[in-house]
Design an enzyme around this catalytic site. Structure first.
Site, mmCIF file in Angstrom:
data_model
loop_
_atom_site.group_PDB
_atom_site.id
_atom_site.type_symbol
_atom_site.label_atom_id
_atom_site.label_comp_id
_atom_site.label_asym_id
_atom_site.label_seq_id
_atom_site.Cartn_x
_atom_site.Cartn_y
_atom_site.Cartn_z
ATOM 1 N N GLY B 90 0.831 -1.197 0.000
ATOM 2 C CA GLY B 90 0.000 0.000 0.000
ATOM 3 C C GLY B 90 0.861 1.240 0.000
ATOM 4 N N LEU B 91 0.410 2.267 0.719
ATOM 5 C CA LEU B 91 1.118 3.543 0.783
ATOM 6 C C LEU B 91 1.404 4.089 -0.607
ATOM 7 C CD1 LEU B 91 3.639 3.073 3.722
ATOM 8 C CD2 LEU B 91 1.455 4.255 3.706
ATOM 9 N N CYS B 92 0.418 3.970 -1.479
ATOM 10 C CA CYS B 92 0.615 4.549 -2.796
ATOM 11 C C CYS B 92 -0.674 5.252 -3.237
ATOM 12 C CB CYS B 92 1.049 3.491 -3.811
ATOM 13 S SG CYS B 92 0.096 1.985 -3.724
ATOM 14 N N GLY B 93 -1.309 5.932 -2.298
ATOM 15 C CA GLY B 93 -2.480 6.741 -2.627
ATOM 16 C C GLY B 93 -3.615 5.890 -3.146
#
Lengths: 131, 312
Positions: B90-93
């Site tokens: 994750g951590l990709c908007g």
């Protein structure tokens, strides 16, 4: 007027340049392309493709199946697995060949082992370490 | 002496600052990987172009007259497979969710037409989304979303291809994020198998007339038979590479936003903290002054209890 030769794998273009002659293994046997060859599309076996360079020397590549497309003095070799000599791990290929031979000694009909042996032999041949 | 409020603020600022360091590092890593991923997309282009060219030449020579199952659209579509390509992490908007939304939308459309589905997922995030919602998942491919190899593409294509050739599905759709540029990516839903015959038609009809007479070995139909699976693999590979580049771009943007936000928070909190400290100091001074004043006035009160000698 020399041929324009490209050896292309999915990940990158392995070789792009000129050559006087290209030798490859088609379904029915070895085939060589010289400038002025008729347009040709064929599938390739597991074998070395050799490009004779305009200056002395040659560029070899291990091609494990693929296609060749020849037209207008352009020879394009497409292969999903193709390697240049400097990319080949000779030790690994030797080990793979030994393993495949061992498997064949036990079971002569082992198609996987046969294919593996053919691949390993081509790699060794291209890397100049036949023996 | 720091007041209680000031100490709490200081602790929060320190924590936000360390978060900012992490997001900053992730932003820089993603930025450097975009360049590499983009180079890989470009390096893969010649193979895809050439293989399309060969298929076109074969088509011009009448090879497509063969009834390769890859080329013939099925008259009745009863089941549709979706290959959904997104990220492992994750951590990709909105990167993962926008791919999933597009895939689910397309699946819902087909379901509305009474068609069955198959799901082939690429990336752990996609898998967990669909698994949580009790979808049937036919194959999972993960662990390579940020750096796919051709072998990975082959495995993904093989899963869908087998289902298609076995007649389990009549259409295979590929859902991924196309990398247009570092600033723009778009989610696309494209048919993978059967192959779109239009792709192979020469853009310029008149070119057919001068198409060279090819020699074929073996026959055009036999070559096509071998070539079309490779073509499908190359398409999947291109999709994986595009998705990887898009993932890095999305992560870079998300992490830049997070870093900027952390900086804003730190600025604001520092301001609040300084005011709190100033207030504390002011209060302290007031206390000291008040105390001194009280002492002095207490003193004078003490002296004033005796009648001043000069008073007359």
């Amino acid at each position: 007027m020399p041929l324009h030769v490209e050896i292309v794998s999915p990940e990158r273009v392995l070789y792009s340049g000129e050559g006087d002659m290209v030798v490859a293994r088609a379904e029915s046997g070895d085939i060589a392309f010289l400038p002025g060859h008729a347009p040709y599309i064929g599938s390739l076996g597991v074998a070395a493709v050799r490009v004779l360079l305009p200056q002395d020397g040659e560029q070899a590549a291990a091609v494990h199946g693929g296609f060749v497309n020849v037209s207008d003095d352009r020879v394009i070799v497409l292969s999903d697995v193709a390697e240049l000599p400097e990319q080949i791990d000779v030790e690994r290929a030797r080990a793979a060949a030994a393993r495949a031979e061992e498997a064949l000694r036990r079971d002569e009909g082992d198609a996987d082992a046969k294919a593996a042996l053919a691949r390993a032999r081509v790699r060794l041949q291209v890397a100049g370490a036949t023996g | 002496m720091a007041s209680g409020q000031e100490r709490i603020l200081r602790r929060r600022i320190r924590s936000i600052n360390s978060t900012r360091k992490i997001t900053r590092a992730m932003e820089l890593i993603a930025a450097s990987r975009i360049v590499r991923a983009q180079a890989r997309v470009q390096a893969a282009a010649p193979y895809a172009d050439q293989i399309t060219q060969v298929v076109r030449d074969l088509a011009a020579a009448g090879g497509t007259a063969s009834a390769s199952p890859f080329l013939v659209p099925r008259p009745e579509i009863r089941s549709v497979a979706h290959i959904v390509v997104a990220a492992d992490r994750g951590l990709c908007g909105g990167y993962n969710s926008s791919v999933i939304r597009a895939a689910e939308g397309s699946m819902r459309e087909h379901a509305a037409a009474g068609r069955d589905y198959q799901l082939h997922v690429v990336g752990r995030k996609v898998e967990s989304y669909f698994r949580y919602r009790n979808f049937r998942i036919d194959s999972v491919h993960s662990g390579f979303s940020d750096q796919p190899s051709y072998e990975d593409a082959r495995a993904v294509a093989a899963a869908a291809e087998a289902a298609f050739l076995a007649g389990e599905v009549d259409l295979v759709q590929l859902v991924y994020t196309r990398f247009v540029s570092a600033g723009s990516q778009e989610v696309v839903v494209r048919p993978l198998i059967p192959l779109d015959p239009e792709t192979f038609e020469r853009p310029d009809r008149s070119a057919d007339a001068v198409a060279p007479d090819y020699e074929f070995e073996p026959s055009p139909a036999a070559i096509l038979e071998q070539l079309l699976p490779r073509y499908a693999e190359a398409r999947v590979y291109a999709a994986l590479l595009n998705a990887a580049a898009s993932e890095h771009a999305a992560r870079q943007r998300a992490m830049k936003a997070a870093t900027d936000n952390a900086e804003d928070l730190i600025t604001n909190l520092t301001r609040v903290m300084n005011r709190a400290r100033q207030d504390a100091i002011t209060t302290e001074i007031m206390e000291v002054v008040g105390g001194a004043e009280a002492l002095r006035s207490g003193d004078s009160m003490h002296t004033s209890s005796e009648p001043p000698q000069y008073a007359a």
